[in-house]
Structures are given as structure tokens and as C-alpha cells.
Motif scaffolding. Structure first.
Motif, mmCIF file in Angstrom:
data_model
loop_
_atom_site.group_PDB
_atom_site.id
_atom_site.type_symbol
_atom_site.label_atom_id
_atom_site.label_comp_id
_atom_site.label_asym_id
_atom_site.label_seq_id
_atom_site.Cartn_x
_atom_site.Cartn_y
_atom_site.Cartn_z
ATOM 1 N N LEU A 209 7.541 9.805 9.750
ATOM 2 C CA LEU A 209 8.392 9.657 10.927
ATOM 3 C C LEU A 209 9.832 9.525 10.476
ATOM 4 C CD1 LEU A 209 9.000 9.016 13.956
ATOM 5 C CD2 LEU A 209 8.415 6.627 13.448
ATOM 6 N N THR A 210 10.741 10.194 11.175
ATOM 7 C CA THR A 210 12.166 10.047 10.919
ATOM 8 C C THR A 210 12.539 8.566 10.831
ATOM 9 O OG1 THR A 210 12.624 12.061 12.166
ATOM 10 C CG2 THR A 210 14.472 10.574 11.803
ATOM 11 N N GLY A 211 13.313 8.221 9.803
ATOM 12 C CA GLY A 211 13.698 6.826 9.609
ATOM 13 C C GLY A 211 13.061 6.209 8.392
ATOM 14 N N GLY A 212 12.173 6.971 7.745
ATOM 15 C CA GLY A 212 11.606 6.513 6.485
ATOM 16 C C GLY A 212 10.190 5.987 6.551
ATOM 17 N N LEU A 213 9.524 6.116 7.685
ATOM 18 C CA LEU A 213 8.134 5.664 7.765
ATOM 19 C C LEU A 213 7.202 6.730 7.205
ATOM 20 C CD1 LEU A 213 6.129 3.507 8.758
ATOM 21 C CD2 LEU A 213 6.028 4.739 10.928
ATOM 22 N N GLU A 214 6.356 6.339 6.264
ATOM 23 C CA GLU A 214 5.345 7.230 5.702
ATOM 24 C C GLU A 214 4.038 6.444 5.580
ATOM 25 O OE1 GLU A 214 4.539 9.174 1.375
ATOM 26 O OE2 GLU A 214 6.352 9.900 2.390
ATOM 27 N N VAL A 215 2.975 7.015 6.083
ATOM 28 C CA VAL A 215 1.663 6.349 6.066
ATOM 29 C C VAL A 215 0.637 7.288 5.470
ATOM 30 C CG1 VAL A 215 -0.089 5.182 7.455
ATOM 31 C CG2 VAL A 215 2.289 5.197 8.230
ATOM 32 N N THR A 216 -0.156 6.778 4.553
ATOM 33 C CA THR A 216 -1.286 7.551 4.021
ATOM 34 C C THR A 216 -2.579 6.825 4.392
ATOM 35 O OG1 THR A 216 -1.152 6.411 1.883
ATOM 36 C CG2 THR A 216 0.023 8.505 2.098
ATOM 37 N N SER A 217 -3.593 7.613 4.654
ATOM 38 C CA SER A 217 -4.886 7.058 5.029
ATOM 39 C C SER A 217 -5.962 8.060 4.651
ATOM 40 C CB SER A 217 -4.912 6.767 6.539
ATOM 41 O OG SER A 217 -6.085 6.058 6.894
ATOM 42 N N SER A 218 -7.164 7.784 5.080
ATOM 43 C CA SER A 218 -8.298 8.673 4.794
ATOM 44 C C SER A 218 -9.329 8.510 5.891
ATOM 45 C CB SER A 218 -8.909 8.349 3.433
ATOM 46 O OG SER A 218 -9.396 7.017 3.397
ATOM 47 N N VAL A 219 -10.306 9.407 5.877
ATOM 48 C CA VAL A 219 -11.393 9.359 6.839
ATOM 49 C C VAL A 219 -12.676 9.151 6.064
ATOM 50 C CG1 VAL A 219 -12.551 10.571 8.724
ATOM 51 C CG2 VAL A 219 -10.124 10.996 8.284
ATOM 52 N N VAL A 220 -13.537 8.279 6.536
ATOM 53 C CA VAL A 220 -14.792 8.045 5.830
ATOM 54 C C VAL A 220 -15.598 9.333 5.784
ATOM 55 C CG1 VAL A 220 -14.858 5.608 6.457
ATOM 56 C CG2 VAL A 220 -16.001 7.283 7.904
#
Length: 221
Positions: A209-220
Motif C-alpha cells: 500500500l502507498t505509504g510504505g505498508l507491505e504485508v506477506t502471508s501464506s495460505v494453508v
């Protein structure tokens, strides 16, 4: 335990999560990809607080109930009570911006829609609303300049921009407050752009997301 929204600096919001107010078909291309008409007024629905989970943790949706579709969305954290608010009041009540997945049991939703029945069970199940931490807001941002993305297994699947919303954030939040009083701790989902599809088992997810938000995840798997 009730889900408590958090900011990216680790600070918890003073209230637990309330309701999650959502809009459907807020991007014209997404409406068209599902063969739905482009709306002329906001199509609103609510997810319960029990649907929220941490977006950064592995997602474990109910695959046994049919296809689960991903829908990445801009999420807004409400910090003030709003009832029949003006657009200016609505903007200034938003204290955080983050990302959310509006997970959808697409087979279930399709069957319910064909029967003319409500489709909350396809949108409000436990785990149906993975939420990121929120970037804190100290002033009203340029909503049109916001952009967000979803990559699955290294491939970009969705990209949304605030400028492409049919109902922009100030209009949308003010309209929501006409129908539902919005309270501190409520979260607003602002719609998903084109590119939705089936969530693969075992997938690696990356969201920005603009503004520096970065999220990593996964799916079972």
C-alpha cells in the motif's frame, strides 16, 4: 478474544474491532468481470467482528465449502463516532489506512444469489476478513493517490487505485454513516479492483500500500 486493530508502530487501538462495513462493486472493471451491473448507488453489507483475523498470519479458509476467492481492498479504521456525517466529517474520522482481504465463498454466494437469498454466510464466516496493521493518519491524505497491490506466488493479480473508485472515500464513508452509525474501532472496506479469483492452497501472498505498508502471508495447504 475480540480482534483489536493495531497500528504499524505496534500500538493497539483503544477499542476492539466493531463491525466491518463493506461496499460491493466499487470498481467498474470488477463489476464487469463478475457480470454484475455497475452500481449507481453504494451496495453496502456488513461482516461481523468475528470474521477478522491477522492478515500477516497464514490464512486458513474453509476450502471444504467450495471455491474461496480473494479480494484485496483498502481498509479504513474509524476513530470517531459518525452519524449522518458530512464528507469533511467522514474524512477526518479516519485514523488509519491498511489492507484487508474480503474472502468470499464464491460457490455459496452464487447459489444464494440465484435463489434471491441474502449472502452474508458467503462473506461473514470466521476468518473471512484478514486485516493488516494500519498506517496512522495525522491528516487527510490524497485519496486519489493511494494505490495497493496483491501478488500471489510472485505474480501481480490485483492493483487498485483510489482514483478508480466509483464512490470515493469521503462520499462512501459519509453515505455509510447515513445507514449505520460508525463507531471508534469500526473498519470500512472500500471495494476490490479487477482481478479477483480462486485463492490457491499453499500460495505465498504479498500485499503493498502507498505509504510504505507491505504485508506477506501464506495460505494453508
Amino acid at each position: 478474544m475480540r480482534f483489536v486493530p493495531h497500528f504499524t508502530d505496534g500500538q493497539a487501538f483503544p477499542q476492539p474491532l466493531g463491525k466491518i462495513v463493506c461496499i460491493g462493486r466499487n470498481y467498474a472493471d470488477h463489476a464487469k468481470e463478475l457480470d454484475n451491473p455497475v452500481p449507481t448507488e453504494p451496495l453496502l453489507f456488513i461482516k461481523p467482528a468475528t470474521s477478522a483475523v491477522d492478515l500477516s498470519q497464514p490464512l486458513n479458509p474453509p476450502f471444504s465449502r467450495g471455491e474461496v476467492h480473494y479480494e484485496i481492498e483498502l481498509a479504513l479504521l474509524v476513530g470517531k463516532t459518525l452519524t449522518d456525517a458530512t464528507q469533511d466529517e467522514a474524512e477526518r474520522a479516519i485514523v488509519g489506512i491498511g489492507l484487508a482481504m474480503d474472502l468470499t465463498l464464491r460457490d455459496v454466494q452464487t447459489q444464494l444469489k440465484e435463489k434471491g437469498h441474502p449472502w452474508e454466510v458467503a462473506k461473514g464466516f470466521d476468518g473471512a476478513c484478514p486485516l493488516s496493521a494500519f498506517l496512522p493518519l495525522t491528516r487527510v491524505p490524497n485519496w486519489n493517490a493511494l494505490a495497493f497491490t496483491l501478488d500471489i506466488n510472485g505474480e501481480e493479480r490485483q492493483r487498485g487505485e483510489g482514483a478508480d473508485m466509483i464512490f470515493p472515500v469521503p462520499t462512501l464513508v459519509a453515505e455509510m454513516s447515513r445507514h449505520f452509525t460508525l463507531e471508534p474501532g469500526d473498519v470500512i472496506l472500500t471495494g476490490t479492483p479487477v482481478g479477483v479469483g480462486e485463492l490457491p492452497r499453499g500460495a505465498a501472498l504479498k500485499m503493498t500500500l502507498t505509504g510504505g505498508l507491505e504485508v506477506t502471508s501464506s495460505v494453508v495447504d
